[in-house]
Design an enzyme around this catalytic site. Sequence first.
Site, PDB file in Angstrom:
ATOM      1  N   ASN A  87       0.863  -1.183   0.000  1.00 19.39           N
ATOM      2  CA  ASN A  87       0.000   0.000   0.000  1.00 19.39           C
ATOM      3  C   ASN A  87       0.899   1.232   0.000  1.00 19.39           C
ATOM      4  O   ASN A  87       1.874   1.300   0.763  1.00 19.39           O
ATOM      5  CB  ASN A  87      -0.905  -0.011   1.225  1.00 19.39           C
ATOM      6  N   GLN A  94      -2.274   3.150   2.734  1.00 14.83           N
ATOM      7  CA  GLN A  94      -1.143   2.923   3.643  1.00 14.83           C
ATOM      8  C   GLN A  94      -1.428   3.562   5.002  1.00 14.83           C
ATOM      9  O   GLN A  94      -1.865   4.716   5.071  1.00 14.83           O
ATOM     10  CB  GLN A  94       0.140   3.514   3.040  1.00 14.83           C
ATOM     11  N   HIS A 100       6.516  -1.555   3.676  1.00 14.02           N
ATOM     12  CA  HIS A 100       6.397  -2.969   4.050  1.00 14.02           C
ATOM     13  C   HIS A 100       5.645  -3.705   2.955  1.00 14.02           C
ATOM     14  O   HIS A 100       4.748  -3.156   2.330  1.00 14.02           O
ATOM     15  CB  HIS A 100       5.680  -3.131   5.396  1.00 14.02           C
ATOM     16  N   ILE A 101       6.036  -4.961   2.750  1.00 12.63           N
ATOM     17  CA  ILE A 101       5.362  -5.830   1.786  1.00 12.63           C
ATOM     18  C   ILE A 101       4.486  -6.794   2.575  1.00 12.63           C
ATOM     19  O   ILE A 101       4.985  -7.524   3.452  1.00 12.63           O
ATOM     20  CB  ILE A 101       6.380  -6.639   0.947  1.00 12.63           C
TER      21      ILE A 101
HETATM   22  P1  5GP Z   1      -0.620  -0.702   5.700  1.00 15.49           P
HETATM   23  O1  5GP Z   1      -2.080  -0.395   5.759  1.00 15.49           O
HETATM   24  O2  5GP Z   1       0.222   0.471   6.157  1.00 15.49           O
HETATM   25  O3  5GP Z   1      -0.186  -1.273   4.392  1.00 15.49           O
HETATM   26  O4  5GP Z   1      -0.411  -1.894   6.709  1.00 15.49           O
HETATM   27  C1  5GP Z   1      -0.050  -1.744   8.038  1.00 15.49           C
HETATM   28  C2  5GP Z   1      -0.217  -3.102   8.674  1.00 15.49           C
HETATM   29  O5  5GP Z   1       0.430  -3.078   9.930  1.00 15.49           O
HETATM   30  C3  5GP Z   1      -1.694  -3.481   8.933  1.00 15.49           C
HETATM   31  O6  5GP Z   1      -1.990  -4.693   8.255  1.00 15.49           O
HETATM   32  C4  5GP Z   1      -1.767  -3.630  10.456  1.00 15.49           C
HETATM   33  O7  5GP Z   1      -2.589  -4.696  10.860  1.00 15.49           O
HETATM   34  C5  5GP Z   1      -0.308  -3.852  10.841  1.00 15.49           C
HETATM   35  N1  5GP Z   1       0.034  -3.358  12.165  1.00 15.49           N
HETATM   36  C6  5GP Z   1      -0.319  -2.161  12.702  1.00 15.49           C
HETATM   37  N2  5GP Z   1       0.194  -2.027  13.937  1.00 15.49           N
HETATM   38  C7  5GP Z   1       0.884  -3.174  14.173  1.00 15.49           C
HETATM   39  C8  5GP Z   1       1.643  -3.630  15.312  1.00 15.49           C
HETATM   40  O8  5GP Z   1       1.804  -2.972  16.344  1.00 15.49           O
HETATM   41  N3  5GP Z   1       2.214  -4.862  15.192  1.00 15.49           N
HETATM   42  C9  5GP Z   1       2.077  -5.632  14.072  1.00 15.49           C
HETATM   43  N4  5GP Z   1       2.671  -6.815  14.087  1.00 15.49           N
HETATM   44  N5  5GP Z   1       1.376  -5.230  12.998  1.00 15.49           N
HETATM   45  C10 5GP Z   1       0.783  -4.020  13.056  1.00 15.49           C
END
Ligand code: 5GP
Length: 106
Positions: A87, A94, A100-101
Amino acid sequence: MTSEKTLFSKIIDREIPSTIVYEDEKCIVINDINPKARVHLLVIPKKPIATLFELTPEDKDVMGHMMLLLPQLAQAQNLEGFKTQINTGEAGGQEVFHIHIHLLGN
Ligand code: 5GP
């Protein structure tokens, strides 16, 4: 420019707990806290690049490194196939501004 650490940098530095699946000098792999599939990993570079828009040619090595890691991680989880997602930007969904992937598989 802010010097505030990203959530994922805090995880990398063990300031916030997480389940670490893999780690090397360039990246870390953790279980997503809110999994959208049986296996939902996040492959994260140790360098806190905010989004794909901020990538520079010097990031080719770490980005290629993470791509090569994906099938190895999937095989280690016994996945016959998997989906990946990056994202990018608020408009791209995002939430954490540290590249991150997502690796997802059932
Ligand atoms: P994005 O939406 O930025 O692509 O994805 C962020 C991801 O990080 C989400 O899938 C969310 O569940 C994960 N995430 C958010 N906070 C934490 C955390 O404290 N620990 C872990 N392991 N994952 C997290």
